[in-house]
Write an enzyme that holds these catalytic residues in place. Structure first.
Site, PDB file in Angstrom:
ATOM      1  N   ARG A 179       0.816  -1.226   0.000  1.00 41.13           N
ATOM      2  CA  ARG A 179       0.000   0.000   0.000  1.00 41.13           C
ATOM      3  C   ARG A 179       0.851   1.278   0.000  1.00 41.13           C
ATOM      4  NH1 ARG A 179      -2.234  -3.744  -0.707  1.00 41.13           N
ATOM      5  NH2 ARG A 179      -4.148  -4.585   0.166  1.00 41.13           N
ATOM      6  N   CYS A 227     -10.910  -1.079   3.289  1.00 42.39           N
ATOM      7  CA  CYS A 227     -10.282  -1.309   4.589  1.00 42.39           C
ATOM      8  C   CYS A 227      -9.872   0.026   5.197  1.00 42.39           C
ATOM      9  CB  CYS A 227      -9.075  -2.226   4.439  1.00 42.39           C
ATOM     10  SG  CYS A 227      -9.577  -3.930   4.172  1.00 42.39           S
ATOM     11  N   GLU A 303      -5.388   3.404   6.616  1.00 45.28           N
ATOM     12  CA  GLU A 303      -5.168   3.200   5.172  1.00 45.28           C
ATOM     13  C   GLU A 303      -5.926   4.263   4.382  1.00 45.28           C
ATOM     14  OE1 GLU A 303      -5.270  -0.758   3.374  1.00 45.28           O
ATOM     15  OE2 GLU A 303      -6.607   0.023   1.823  1.00 45.28           O
TER      16      GLU A 303
HETATM   17  N1  EPU Z   1     -10.856 -11.812   9.970  1.00 45.38           N
HETATM   18  C1  EPU Z   1     -11.515 -11.906  11.161  1.00 45.38           C
HETATM   19  N2  EPU Z   1     -12.477 -10.977  11.447  1.00 45.38           N
HETATM   20  C2  EPU Z   1     -12.796  -9.968  10.590  1.00 45.38           C
HETATM   21  C3  EPU Z   1     -12.104  -9.881   9.364  1.00 45.38           C
HETATM   22  C4  EPU Z   1     -11.133 -10.816   9.063  1.00 45.38           C
HETATM   23  O1  EPU Z   1     -11.251 -12.787  11.973  1.00 45.38           O
HETATM   24  O2  EPU Z   1     -13.682  -9.171  10.920  1.00 45.38           O
HETATM   25  C5  EPU Z   1      -9.865 -12.838   9.632  1.00 45.38           C
HETATM   26  C6  EPU Z   1     -10.334 -13.659   8.430  1.00 45.38           C
HETATM   27  O3  EPU Z   1     -11.159 -14.695   8.820  1.00 45.38           O
HETATM   28  C7  EPU Z   1      -9.038 -14.124   7.825  1.00 45.38           C
HETATM   29  C8  EPU Z   1      -8.072 -13.012   8.160  1.00 45.38           C
HETATM   30  O4  EPU Z   1      -8.659 -12.236   9.197  1.00 45.38           O
HETATM   31  O5  EPU Z   1      -8.608 -15.309   8.457  1.00 45.38           O
HETATM   32  C9  EPU Z   1      -7.741 -12.151   6.966  1.00 45.38           C
HETATM   33  O6  EPU Z   1      -8.941 -11.572   6.472  1.00 45.38           O
HETATM   34  P1  EPU Z   1      -9.142 -11.207   4.930  1.00 45.38           P
HETATM   35  O7  EPU Z   1      -8.877 -12.390   4.103  1.00 45.38           O
HETATM   36  O8  EPU Z   1     -10.445 -10.527   4.794  1.00 45.38           O
HETATM   37  O9  EPU Z   1      -7.968 -10.246   4.588  1.00 45.38           O
HETATM   38  P2  EPU Z   1      -7.526  -8.887   5.231  1.00 45.38           P
HETATM   39  O10 EPU Z   1      -6.076  -9.013   5.550  1.00 45.38           O
HETATM   40  O11 EPU Z   1      -8.417  -8.424   6.325  1.00 45.38           O
HETATM   41  C10 EPU Z   1      -6.743  -7.829   2.990  1.00 45.38           C
HETATM   42  C11 EPU Z   1      -6.769  -6.437   2.411  1.00 45.38           C
HETATM   43  C12 EPU Z   1      -8.074  -6.179   1.689  1.00 45.38           C
HETATM   44  C13 EPU Z   1      -8.281  -7.237   0.631  1.00 45.38           C
HETATM   45  C14 EPU Z   1      -8.296  -8.600   1.333  1.00 45.38           C
HETATM   46  C15 EPU Z   1      -8.511  -9.771   0.395  1.00 45.38           C
HETATM   47  C16 EPU Z   1      -5.584  -4.849   3.795  1.00 45.38           C
HETATM   48  C17 EPU Z   1      -5.676  -3.852   4.898  1.00 45.38           C
HETATM   49  N3  EPU Z   1      -6.693  -5.474   3.495  1.00 45.38           N
HETATM   50  O12 EPU Z   1      -7.726  -7.866   4.016  1.00 45.38           O
HETATM   51  O13 EPU Z   1      -7.954  -4.923   1.070  1.00 45.38           O
HETATM   52  O14 EPU Z   1      -9.476  -7.020  -0.058  1.00 45.38           O
HETATM   53  O15 EPU Z   1      -7.026  -8.787   1.993  1.00 45.38           O
HETATM   54  O16 EPU Z   1      -7.601  -9.785  -0.623  1.00 45.38           O
HETATM   55  O17 EPU Z   1      -4.515  -5.016   3.205  1.00 45.38           O
HETATM   56  C18 EPU Z   1      -8.385  -2.593   1.147  1.00 45.38           C
HETATM   57  O18 EPU Z   1      -7.164  -2.436   1.026  1.00 45.38           O
HETATM   58  O19 EPU Z   1      -9.197  -1.623   1.161  1.00 45.38           O
HETATM   59  C19 EPU Z   1      -8.882  -3.931   1.303  1.00 45.38           C
HETATM   60  C20 EPU Z   1     -10.136  -4.162   1.643  1.00 45.38           C
END
Ligand code: EPU
Length: 312
Positions: A179, A227, A303
């Site tokens: 990012r 996010c 972010e």
């Molecule tokens: N999780 C929870 N509770 C929640 C949300 C997530 O326990 O409320 C757990 C999920 O179950 C999973 C882990 O956290 O085991 C990771 O969650 P997720 O796969 O949704 O990925 P993330 O790291 O939260 C990142 C990016 C997103 C992108 C997703 C999928 C960042 C800050 N976020 O989210 O990007 O869409 O991966 O590729 O890097 C964005 O940048 O605006 C964004 C939404």
């Protein structure tokens, strides 16, 4: 409201809207007005404007699609530029006679560009499925997710410098990090992508799969700016951990301030209801940051971009 800056563009090919309702143009749909919203019609006008703003010390901000942006309730000063004239939305295939290259101007729509390339059997941008953005906005912050980031496909980026010059940086001179990029301020003019030929049906299936994954794990139907926080590095493991998981584990899903709340669907999304204010969103973010720090000792970093007066 600013009046002096009018002299910066009165002789240029630009549309100007004073006191423009900028907050309403963002995905959040909250926040105040821009003193001046300027839409250049030509690249030359944009170059001249950049040079004059730099010389006069007037802050200049580029508005992409408002998908990762929060405007303060009191609005923004300086000049906000929107690159939505046709000259800034053009997408060209094979721009230098080299097959597999796609050159997109900064104001081109990410989703439309991805769908069009896919239809033509050109892969390499599927990781951007379901990420709302202009090309310039996505490249500036190296937007992406689990399946990769936009920087993975960049061949070169052309910028306009504060002096108004056009400079092209090949990918080898650029750093695309989580990012974040080292692309110089203030303006990205266009980006050339290196794509991979493939079967349009298979490419389309991949885009649909990635979109479906996002739809199932994120509140895409609600008002948000994606996010809210970056995934922080855990100081113990030195690995990035999901901010959403940390916020969830701190028990903050559903935390509400006025019309803004932590989504119950994915805890790293702050969603708004009609009547919400930017102050409500910031209030939720500050509370989340404080309580996650208390809960696990990890500091979250925003972010979402936040524009307010006196800051550029
Ligand atoms: N999780 C929870 N509770 C929640 C949300 C997530 O326990 O409320 C757990 C999920 O179950 C999973 C882990 O956290 O085991 C990771 O969650 P997720 O796969 O949704 O990925 P993330 O790291 O939260 C990142 C990016 C997103 C992108 C997703 C999928 C960042 C800050 N976020 O989210 O990007 O869409 O991966 O590729 O890097 C964005 O940048 O605006 C964004 C939404």
């Amino acid at each position: 409201m600013l009046t002096g800056p009018a002299s910066l563009f009165s002789d240029l090919d630009v549309d100007v809207k004073p006191d423009a309702p900028l907050g309403r143009l963002t995905w959040y749909g909250v926040g105040g007005r821009a003193d001046l919203l300027v839409r250049p019609a030509t690249i030359e006008a944009l170059q001249t404007l950049a040079r004059r703003c730099a010389r006069s010390g007037i802050p200049l901000r580029i508005f992409g699609s408002g998908a990762n942006l929060l405007i303060a309730d009191e609005g923004t000063d300086g000049i906000v530029i929107r690159l939505d004239h046709p000259a800034f939305r053009e997408v060209r295939y094979n721009p230098t006679g080299t097959e597999r290259l796609l050159k997109a101007m900064a104001g081109a729509d990410m989703a439309r560009t991805l769908m069009d390339a896919t239809r033509r059997g050109l892969g390499g941008l599927a990781q951007m499925a379901g990420i709302p953005a202009t090309i310039g906005g996505a490249v500036r912050m190296n937007a992406g997710g689990k399946f990769g980031a936009i920087g993975d496909a960049v061949e070169s980026v052309t910028c306009i410098t504060a002096g108004g010059q056009r400079v092209t940086y090949p990918a080898g001179e650029l750093r695309f990090e989580y990012r974040r990029t080292n692309i110089p301020d203030p303006i990205i003019l266009s980006t050339t992508f290196r794509l991979e030929p493939g079967d349009p049906v298979a490419l389309r299936r991949r885009v649909k799969e990635i979109f479906a994954f996002k739809k199932s794990s994120q509140p895409l139907g609600e008002n948000s700016a994606g996010c809210a926080f970056k995934n922080p590095v855990d100081p113990v493991t030195e690995q990035r951990v999901s901010a959403g998981r940390l916020i969830d584990e701190a028990g903050l899903k559903g935390l509400t301030r006025g019309g803004a709340k932590v989504s119950r669907h994915h805890a790293n999304f702050i969603v708004t209801e009609p009547g919400a204010t930017a102050t409500d969103v910031i209030g939720v973010m500050e509370e989340v940051r404080r309580r996650v720090l208390d809960d696990c000792g990890i500091e979250l970093e925003r972010e979402i971009e936040y524009w307010r007066r006196g800051e550029s």
